[in-house]
Design a protein around this motif. Structure first.
Motif, PDB file in Angstrom:
ATOM      1  N   LEU A  78       0.840  -1.193   0.000  1.00  0.00           N
ATOM      2  CA  LEU A  78       0.000   0.000   0.000  1.00  0.00           C
ATOM      3  C   LEU A  78       0.875   1.243   0.000  1.00  0.00           C
ATOM      4  O   LEU A  78       1.853   1.319   0.751  1.00  0.00           O
ATOM      5  CB  LEU A  78      -0.927   0.005   1.218  1.00  0.00           C
ATOM      6  N   VAL A  79       0.521   2.198  -0.839  1.00  0.00           N
ATOM      7  CA  VAL A  79       1.263   3.453  -0.944  1.00  0.00           C
ATOM      8  C   VAL A  79       0.461   4.535  -0.227  1.00  0.00           C
ATOM      9  O   VAL A  79      -0.655   4.864  -0.628  1.00  0.00           O
ATOM     10  CB  VAL A  79       1.495   3.842  -2.419  1.00  0.00           C
ATOM     11  N   PHE A  80       1.035   5.049   0.841  1.00  0.00           N
ATOM     12  CA  PHE A  80       0.388   6.070   1.666  1.00  0.00           C
ATOM     13  C   PHE A  80       1.113   7.410   1.527  1.00  0.00           C
ATOM     14  O   PHE A  80       2.287   7.459   1.145  1.00  0.00           O
ATOM     15  CB  PHE A  80       0.429   5.676   3.148  1.00  0.00           C
ATOM     16  N   ALA A  81       0.425   8.464   1.924  1.00  0.00           N
ATOM     17  CA  ALA A  81       1.015   9.802   1.947  1.00  0.00           C
ATOM     18  C   ALA A  81       2.121   9.876   2.990  1.00  0.00           C
ATOM     19  O   ALA A  81       2.120   9.135   3.975  1.00  0.00           O
ATOM     20  CB  ALA A  81      -0.056  10.837   2.269  1.00  0.00           C
ATOM     21  N   ARG A  82       3.040  10.786   2.780  1.00  0.00           N
ATOM     22  CA  ARG A  82       3.975  11.172   3.831  1.00  0.00           C
ATOM     23  C   ARG A  82       3.293  12.311   4.584  1.00  0.00           C
ATOM     24  O   ARG A  82       2.818  13.270   3.976  1.00  0.00           O
ATOM     25  CB  ARG A  82       5.303  11.648   3.243  1.00  0.00           C
ATOM     26  N   SER A  83       3.236  12.202   5.884  1.00  0.00           N
ATOM     27  CA  SER A  83       2.475  13.181   6.666  1.00  0.00           C
ATOM     28  C   SER A  83       3.003  14.597   6.489  1.00  0.00           C
ATOM     29  O   SER A  83       2.218  15.550   6.433  1.00  0.00           O
ATOM     30  CB  SER A  83       2.438  12.786   8.140  1.00  0.00           C
ATOM     31  N   GLY A  84       4.299  14.759   6.373  1.00  0.00           N
ATOM     32  CA  GLY A  84       4.867  16.103   6.192  1.00  0.00           C
ATOM     33  C   GLY A  84       4.403  16.751   4.902  1.00  0.00           C
ATOM     34  O   GLY A  84       4.040  17.931   4.882  1.00  0.00           O
TER      35      GLY A  84
ATOM     36  N   ASP B 249       0.322  -9.662  -7.979  1.00  0.00           N
ATOM     37  CA  ASP B 249       0.719 -10.098  -9.318  1.00  0.00           C
ATOM     38  C   ASP B 249       1.178  -8.951 -10.215  1.00  0.00           C
ATOM     39  O   ASP B 249       1.478  -9.151 -11.388  1.00  0.00           O
ATOM     40  CB  ASP B 249      -0.401 -10.894 -10.000  1.00  0.00           C
ATOM     41  N   TYR B 250       1.289  -7.740  -9.681  1.00  0.00           N
ATOM     42  CA  TYR B 250       1.762  -6.596 -10.460  1.00  0.00           C
ATOM     43  C   TYR B 250       3.285  -6.568 -10.458  1.00  0.00           C
ATOM     44  O   TYR B 250       3.908  -6.681  -9.404  1.00  0.00           O
ATOM     45  CB  TYR B 250       1.216  -5.288  -9.878  1.00  0.00           C
ATOM     46  N   ARG B 251       3.886  -6.415 -11.627  1.00  0.00           N
ATOM     47  CA  ARG B 251       5.342  -6.372 -11.735  1.00  0.00           C
ATOM     48  C   ARG B 251       5.853  -5.102 -12.404  1.00  0.00           C
ATOM     49  O   ARG B 251       7.028  -4.988 -12.711  1.00  0.00           O
ATOM     50  CB  ARG B 251       5.858  -7.589 -12.518  1.00  0.00           C
ATOM     51  N   GLY B 252       4.961  -4.142 -12.620  1.00  0.00           N
ATOM     52  CA  GLY B 252       5.372  -2.892 -13.249  1.00  0.00           C
ATOM     53  C   GLY B 252       5.972  -1.920 -12.256  1.00  0.00           C
ATOM     54  O   GLY B 252       6.060  -2.180 -11.048  1.00  0.00           O
TER      55      GLY B 252
ATOM     56  N   GLY C  94      -2.577   4.012  -2.690  1.00  0.00           N
ATOM     57  CA  GLY C  94      -2.280   3.198  -3.863  1.00  0.00           C
ATOM     58  C   GLY C  94      -2.208   1.734  -3.472  1.00  0.00           C
ATOM     59  O   GLY C  94      -1.681   1.392  -2.410  1.00  0.00           O
ATOM     60  N   VAL C  95      -2.750   0.874  -4.310  1.00  0.00           N
ATOM     61  CA  VAL C  95      -2.750  -0.569  -4.057  1.00  0.00           C
ATOM     62  C   VAL C  95      -1.871  -1.248  -5.087  1.00  0.00           C
ATOM     63  O   VAL C  95      -2.106  -1.119  -6.293  1.00  0.00           O
ATOM     64  CB  VAL C  95      -4.186  -1.137  -4.126  1.00  0.00           C
TER      65      VAL C  95
END
Length: 145
Positions: free
Chosen positions: A61-67, A86-89, A81-82
């Protein structure tokens, strides 16, 4: 846990935790020159990295940076972002500028954080009725302020 990672660009920075207690690993912008995110604009920032999750019981999972989010209103455009197993890109972070001023991402800036977490594979069963609870269908503030 070991996660296989591939540099798609030799200038890519491998993700790492900023402190021993950090839940997420920092993702860096893999860009050769600064990128301006205009007020109200969304841009895609490459990381130059691809990963291989070892099981369909994991997700990245792609999260925001709090700053960036709190100080500059720069957040992932899709909130989280998920990255499926099976994603390799390439991991690309869509960043949205919801402020009133332009913001510049510099090469190798930390732009987001990556968290690996378990997923419970499920199978849905269609039914005619669901079990009852005291809350029922109450939502969107139904339990009070």
């Amino acid at each position: 846990m070991k996660i296989n990672i591939k540099k798609l660009n030799p200038n890519a920075v491998l993700p790492r935790r900023a402190t021993e207690g950090s839940a997420g690993c920092d993702l860096h912008a893999c860009i050769s020159e600064p990128v301006v995110i205009r007020a109200g604009e969304t841009v895609k920032i490459p990381t130059g990295l691809a990963i291989e999750l070892p099981s369909n019981e994991l997700v990245a999972l792609v999260f925001a940076r709090s700053g960036l989010g709190i100080k500059h209103n720069i957040t992932p455009a899709n909130c989280v972002g998920v990255i499926d197993s099976d994603y390799r890109g390439e991991i690309i972070v869509g960043l949205q500028n919801s402020s009133q001023v332009d913001f510049t991402i510099e090469p190798n800036d930390r732009i987001a954080q990556l968290v690996i977490t378990p997923v419970v594979p499920v199978e849905f069963t269609e039914v005619d009725q669901l079990g009852e609870t005291g809350r029922a269908a109450g939502g969107f503030g139904s339990t009070g302020k």
